[in-house]
Enzyme design. Structure first.
Site, short mmCIF file in Angstrom:
data_model
loop_
_atom_site.label_atom_id
_atom_site.label_comp_id
_atom_site.label_asym_id
_atom_site.label_seq_id
_atom_site.Cartn_x
_atom_site.Cartn_y
_atom_site.Cartn_z
N ASP A 1 3.00 9.56 -5.71
CA ASP A 1 4.40 9.76 -6.42
C ASP A 1 6.13 9.77 -5.00
O ASP A 1 5.91 10.15 -4.63
CB ASP A 1 4.12 10.55 -7.49
CG ASP A 1 5.34 10.16 -8.53
OD1 ASP A 1 5.85 9.15 -8.77
OD2 ASP A 1 6.07 10.82 -9.52
N LEU B 1 -14.99 7.41 6.92
CA LEU B 1 -13.99 8.55 5.34
C LEU B 1 -14.90 6.86 4.56
O LEU B 1 -14.32 5.69 4.74
CB LEU B 1 -12.51 7.77 6.51
CG LEU B 1 -12.00 8.43 4.77
CD1 LEU B 1 -11.07 9.74 4.21
CD2 LEU B 1 -10.21 8.21 5.68
N HIS C 1 7.45 1.18 -1.54
CA HIS C 1 6.60 0.92 -1.38
C HIS C 1 5.52 0.47 -0.34
O HIS C 1 4.28 0.86 0.01
CB HIS C 1 6.22 -0.23 -3.05
CG HIS C 1 6.92 0.87 -4.25
ND1 HIS C 1 6.34 1.40 -5.11
CD2 HIS C 1 7.03 -0.01 -5.44
CE1 HIS C 1 6.51 1.63 -6.07
NE2 HIS C 1 6.98 0.67 -6.36
#
Ligand code: FPP
Length: 246
Positions: free
Chosen positions: A24, A135, A41
């Site tokens: 956020d 990962l 973004h």
């Protein structure tokens, strides 16, 4: 580490930490610089690359990030379009880096409302990175934990309720993703302290960590601080502390 909801985790990723992040603060980060939200973004993608690179160094084997919630469709059409384009382009540009770094990429959430070019980019990225073992990077797109649970419940037609493992498997299937281990640590950047319909089932015993840092500023040192705080916590899963249990 949390107990896995999966009877047999599909990957070695089940052996390390599962960290989930609500990324956020992109819009506020951009506004503070007098720039459009879309630029925030884009900076968020850079931050995600940084955190994905640092994650294995902190014992993280599964990383799930919230890129676009089902409620984000309610944002202005231009911002939604910018996010869809950013996701498609980022998937295309990051695939090679994921392959090089042994990262498996999965997208979690509904696909039937996404633009076709994005769905194709998702399928191609998932296929190209399927053998990644260092990962497991899960990106939630058009995701709502409550909608997923409701759709999963609708799939169950037996008279007895499903076991937790059975329900976790159905939940993963409705979100088009393999079953992931439970979330150990859930981080939210940007100063808000709420869950926003993210991984509500998988985070049943997650430790929560909130930081005022805006997502584009969140770096490897911040991740290290969050994991260090997590390691200081006493996780009891409803049982007694070890000393009191005798
Ligand atoms: C929340 O910040 C952030 C989002 C809704 C989008 C996050 C998306 C990315 C970082 C891109 C991810 C890309 C890939 C390839 C995974 P906000 O817009 O709510 O910020 P604000 O609270 O400051 O307004």
């Amino acid at each position: 580490m949390a107990q896995s909801t999966s009877p047999s985790p599909p990957l070695s990723q089940g052996t390390g930490l599962h960290v989930a992040i609500i990324m956020d603060g992109n819009g506020r980060w951009a506004a503070a610089r007098g720039r459009p939200r879309a630029m925030g973004h884009a900076a968020g993608v850079t931050a995600l690359r940084r955190i994905a690179e640092a994650a294995p160094l902190h014992g993280i084997t599964t990383l799930t990030v919230y890129a676009f919630s089902a409620d984000n469709w309610n944002r202005p059409r231009s911002e939604v379009a910018a996010l869809m384009t950013l996701l498609r382009r980022s998937l295309a540009t990051e695939v090679d880096r994921c392959v090089r770094n042994d990262v498996r990429l999965s997208i979690v959430g509904r696909r039937d409302r996404l633009p076709n070019p994005l769905v194709r980019a998702i399928e191609s990225a998932e296929e190209a990175t399927a053998s990644g073992r260092r990962l497991w990077l899960r990106v939630a797109v058009d995701y709502s934990a409550r909608d997923s649970m409701a759709r999963a419940a609708a799939c169950w037609s037996q008279p007895l309720p499903p076991t937790r493992e059975e329900f976790a498997a159905i939940l993963a299937a409705v979100d088009a993703s393999p079953v992931a281990p439970d979330v150990d640590l859930l981080i939210r950047t940007g100063g808000e302290q709420r869950l926003s319909d993210f991984l509500l089932w998988e985070s049943a015993y997650a430790e929560l960590y909130f930081t005022p840092r805006m997502w584009p500023d969140f770096d490897a040192a911040d991740l290290g601080r969050a994991v260090a705080e997590y390691r200081r916590r006493d996780r009891r899963f409803g049982a007694l502390p070890q000393a009191a249990a005798g």
